[in-house]
Design an enzyme around this catalytic site. Sequence first.
Site, mmCIF file in Angstrom:
data_model
loop_
_atom_site.group_PDB
_atom_site.id
_atom_site.type_symbol
_atom_site.label_atom_id
_atom_site.label_comp_id
_atom_site.label_asym_id
_atom_site.label_seq_id
_atom_site.Cartn_x
_atom_site.Cartn_y
_atom_site.Cartn_z
ATOM 1 N N HIS A 204 0.827 -1.209 0.000
ATOM 2 C CA HIS A 204 0.000 0.000 0.000
ATOM 3 C C HIS A 204 0.864 1.263 0.000
ATOM 4 O O HIS A 204 2.031 1.256 0.405
ATOM 5 C CB HIS A 204 -0.908 0.013 1.232
ATOM 6 C CG HIS A 204 -0.146 0.057 2.524
ATOM 7 N ND1 HIS A 204 0.435 1.210 3.028
ATOM 8 C CD2 HIS A 204 0.147 -0.911 3.423
ATOM 9 C CE1 HIS A 204 1.036 0.957 4.168
ATOM 10 N NE2 HIS A 204 0.887 -0.338 4.431
ATOM 11 N N GLU A 309 -1.980 -7.046 7.722
ATOM 12 C CA GLU A 309 -0.690 -6.833 8.355
ATOM 13 C C GLU A 309 -0.638 -7.599 9.678
ATOM 14 O O GLU A 309 -1.630 -8.184 10.119
ATOM 15 C CB GLU A 309 -0.474 -5.333 8.572
ATOM 16 C CG GLU A 309 0.876 -4.932 9.138
ATOM 17 C CD GLU A 309 2.056 -5.388 8.286
ATOM 18 O OE1 GLU A 309 2.274 -6.620 8.227
ATOM 19 O OE2 GLU A 309 2.755 -4.541 7.713
#
Length: 445
Positions: A204, A309
């Site tokens: 990202h 994550e």
Amino acid sequence: MSVPFLSSIRHRRIVAIMVLFSFLVFGLFALMESATAGAGVVVSGKTKEAKEMKGVKVAKEAKVPEMKEAKEAKAVVKVNVPGFFMQDLESTNSATFDYVASNFGLLDTFDVPSIDSRDLEKRDHDDDDDNDDDDDNDDDDDNDDNNDDKDEDDDDDKDKDDADDEEEESTKKAPWKEFKKAIKKLNKKAPKGTAYKVLYLARHGQGYHNVAGNRFTAQNNGTHCYWSLQDGNETSRWDDAELTNIGIAEAQKASIAFKDQIKAGFPIPEIYYSSPMSRAASTLDITWRDIILNKDSTPAPIFKEKCRETLGIHTCDRRNTKSYLHTKYPKFVFENGFAETDELWDPVYREPNDVRNIRLGKALDEIFAERREETFISITAHGGAITSILEVIGHRKFGLQTGGVIPVVVKVEYDATPTPTTSLGPSGTAPACAVDPTTTSLTLN
């Protein structure tokens, strides 16, 4: 003579009484059903109101689309296939790697033992001819410059055009067509139960949590520990962090890079997966929106819970609700069983790296099982998640900067005997932060 007459009268009276009684019974029943239906209670069958209420419920659930029923995930062996990209080479430094300038790291020649380079003879001759014509045109332009008295502005414009031509020519030289042929050849020669996949791993763009983390770490006064447990401060929020302006620019940069490579034959992904964190979904959306996602024939991106994550403690890794994500990303769909609220994040325990590796390995198992027919797969996730993916497939360590992208080739063996999990590291407990900046004189600048 009177007896039959009286008998007839009595008969008619009995019939009339029975008819009247029937009307009374049906009338009373109708009144009862009307009263109970008005109260929302079903006496027999289903009332109109109940049916309508059920219709509302179904419509509400249908607003949050889920992907079609997936095939049962089976254990697979996943092995990186080196020889196609610079990131496979030990000599490539991930800290200085430029995925745009290097054509996503694609090598000019492929060093893959199972592929005969003679079957992939270099680029089309037409491309070479085009390049020769461009060189000739450049020579003509130089002669014109010597003969014509052009002003400085014209020279500047020409220099800019030449630079653009060189950049376009460099992009054309990326052997993506040969790469596609090589992958197709590998799959054609692969034994039953084996397939070769290409993963486009995208991190990202920069999020507000990245900015806050860097700032508090740089202060070197113990404040990072405290703020990692908070949702934000008076400057910004970083729980399920959004992209910063820099992060948006990084996603746009990736979009431009993909567009340039597609002109040279870059294989467009056949399916798109995203972590359900906002920063990952926004990156995917910005990157691919006006390339392919705006086409009706493109499959909707899929929110994959296991692509998140490292889980726990840090609020930046706590996701939003399913309803929120659907409202913000209406073109995305959810994998089956995606919960409304975050059931993985824990405020006390932090996921160890070896446990994260197992989670991402399972994510790949599920993706490969769901996508047996697809070869080119896009996954937009996080630095830690991509680190685990690379470790699971046996790729060398290769860190990605925010907004970075690397392709990897993976050999997948289906229905293989799973490797038993020997041990899992204990989860780390929430730290006891030594410094609370809200009760000290420390500044947040």
